[in-house]
Write a protein that holds these residues in place. Sequence first.
Motif, PDB file in Angstrom:
ATOM      1  N   GLU A 102       0.823  -1.207   0.000  1.00 20.21           N
ATOM      2  CA  GLU A 102       0.000   0.000   0.000  1.00 20.21           C
ATOM      3  C   GLU A 102       0.858   1.259   0.000  1.00 20.21           C
ATOM      4  N   HIS A 103       2.081   1.139   0.541  1.00 12.66           N
ATOM      5  CA  HIS A 103       2.975   2.293   0.537  1.00 12.66           C
ATOM      6  C   HIS A 103       3.406   2.623  -0.892  1.00 12.66           C
ATOM      7  N   ALA A 106       0.615   4.285  -2.843  1.00 12.21           N
ATOM      8  CA  ALA A 106       0.414   5.700  -2.534  1.00 12.21           C
ATOM      9  C   ALA A 106       1.198   6.586  -3.501  1.00 12.21           C
TER      10      ALA A 106
END
Length: 582
Positions: A102-103, A106
């Motif tokens: 998910e990082h 982003a």
Amino acid sequence: MYAAEVLGKFCVYKETPLSVSMASTHCLRNPVPVRPQTPPPKHSSTGMISRRAPMQPMMRTCRCSIDAKSVGGDVFSVTTSSNSDVDYLGESTKGDFNLKFEHLQAFGIDGHATLEGPIEKVAKVEAQEAEDLLRDLGIPSPFSSRHSPRGIFCSRTLNLRSISAIGYDMDYTLMHYNVMAWEGRAYDYCMENLRTMGFPVDGLAFDPDLVIRGLVIDKERDIWEGIGDLRKEGRWEFMNTLFSVSEAVAYMQAVGRALFRAHVEGQLKSEIMSKPELFVEPDPELPLALLDQKEAGKKLLLITNSDYHYTDKMMQHSFNRFLPNDMSWRDLFDIVIVSARKPEFFQMSHPMYEVVTGEGLMRPCFKASTGGLYSGGSAQMVENSLDFHGDEILYVGDHIYTDVSQSKVHLRWRTALICRELEEEYGALIHSQGHRASLIELVNQKEVVGDLFNQLRLALQRRIKERPAQTLAATNLDNQELIESMQKLLIVMQRLDEKIAPMLEADGELFNKRWGFLSRAGLWDKSHLMRQIEKYADIYTSRVSNFLHYTPFMYFRSQEQTLAHDSNLYSHSQINGKVFDN
């Protein structure tokens, strides 16, 4: 774009820590190629630093600012005990490093989409680049480390990431003694004791080459008559540690019933403590290996049978000068237990005392605390104090029975055996490679010749019974041709035996210079020692500092276990231009 590029795995940052920053995606997608001016030192498989020919590999430098903290919680996560599972080898996944996809998302990066193409092709490229980078950084790969005298050898798969605590024995584990100096003095004390008791020991001298670890001494009979029931503990003396060398030599030279316990006599230990530099072989890499483990989150334990004063003196001498920032050996260990009374420490519960003063004054206690120094107690108390149990704990020691088998059998701890002799034996094995290749070729030749002889013998047997041979061609063999062929093959096999027999003996002596003497004397079965190691030790190595050539996150995988029919599929030898199955 490969995952390695996405994560900045192969980035070299100038004047900043080697870390990954996701503050800007510009450096990931547009790295600036640079070439290092001077190649870094290369570590050989033995751990020595050497210089290789200059290389100019293409490397990358990031132009963005680096935030070391972002390498932690923002980018990666660590599998906790509550979330851990078991992998395909049955090992716990606790402690594994995981990427937070998910990082990446982003920043508009699909972590899975970056792996373009079949994973087999991607992995091949990544593995080659990883190998190249390890070489450029001067870091030996785990593969090369395994193939060296300082390697760590795996009998049973062990994932260090899932280990929460590592316990260490002290004598001949965390510190290695000069055997000639230490055991020589112990032998001197033994001879004095025997002389006082009236034994004729004049003229005897200490000779450690007479014995080796793994020897079993029958205290009831002077003549070797084979090993009986080993469960009769009073009859047998097991030479499972280097502390047994002087005792075993004394038994062989002056067989008697005198109890020899010079190792625990105050007179000898006082002499060692007064001049430790004469008896202890320092290892500067050892404290750093333990420091890596501690900083990786492992709880370090020292569990020794030695008393407090001796332990403190010897650990100060062996550790303090090699630790950074004025650290002392006590700073390394979360719990220290002296006078542990192993193997009973692993088998039953004894009272535990906290050592509260530098003079060794103690008070009773029932639970160990981090940073504490204790005497006695039990392994179960350690587990309860740390809230770690079974295979979360790795215990490292040099004694096959006292350290390794008992912690494995009674507590299911993971185990590591320290066996300094490995370095000498590994060197002997390398030295004998050419000899062994010649020996194997001769044995294979005899096997092929012998197989033909046996087939002709069977054909002759059937001919005598007036039955056809195995094949039409064998049935049609002329009698004289059959007999002469068998005679010739017999002579060849006999001549091969004359050549092979001394080569086999020499092979044993090359592998271990003391093995030839002991095998001829009928005193020791090397395979018995190897079976004990494979049965109880998950990993084994020559010294604790060998962990420094790996990492605290290493996944040790055991070799594939095969049956005879498996190995025969892949084992071939070439004889006279032809290939035969072994």
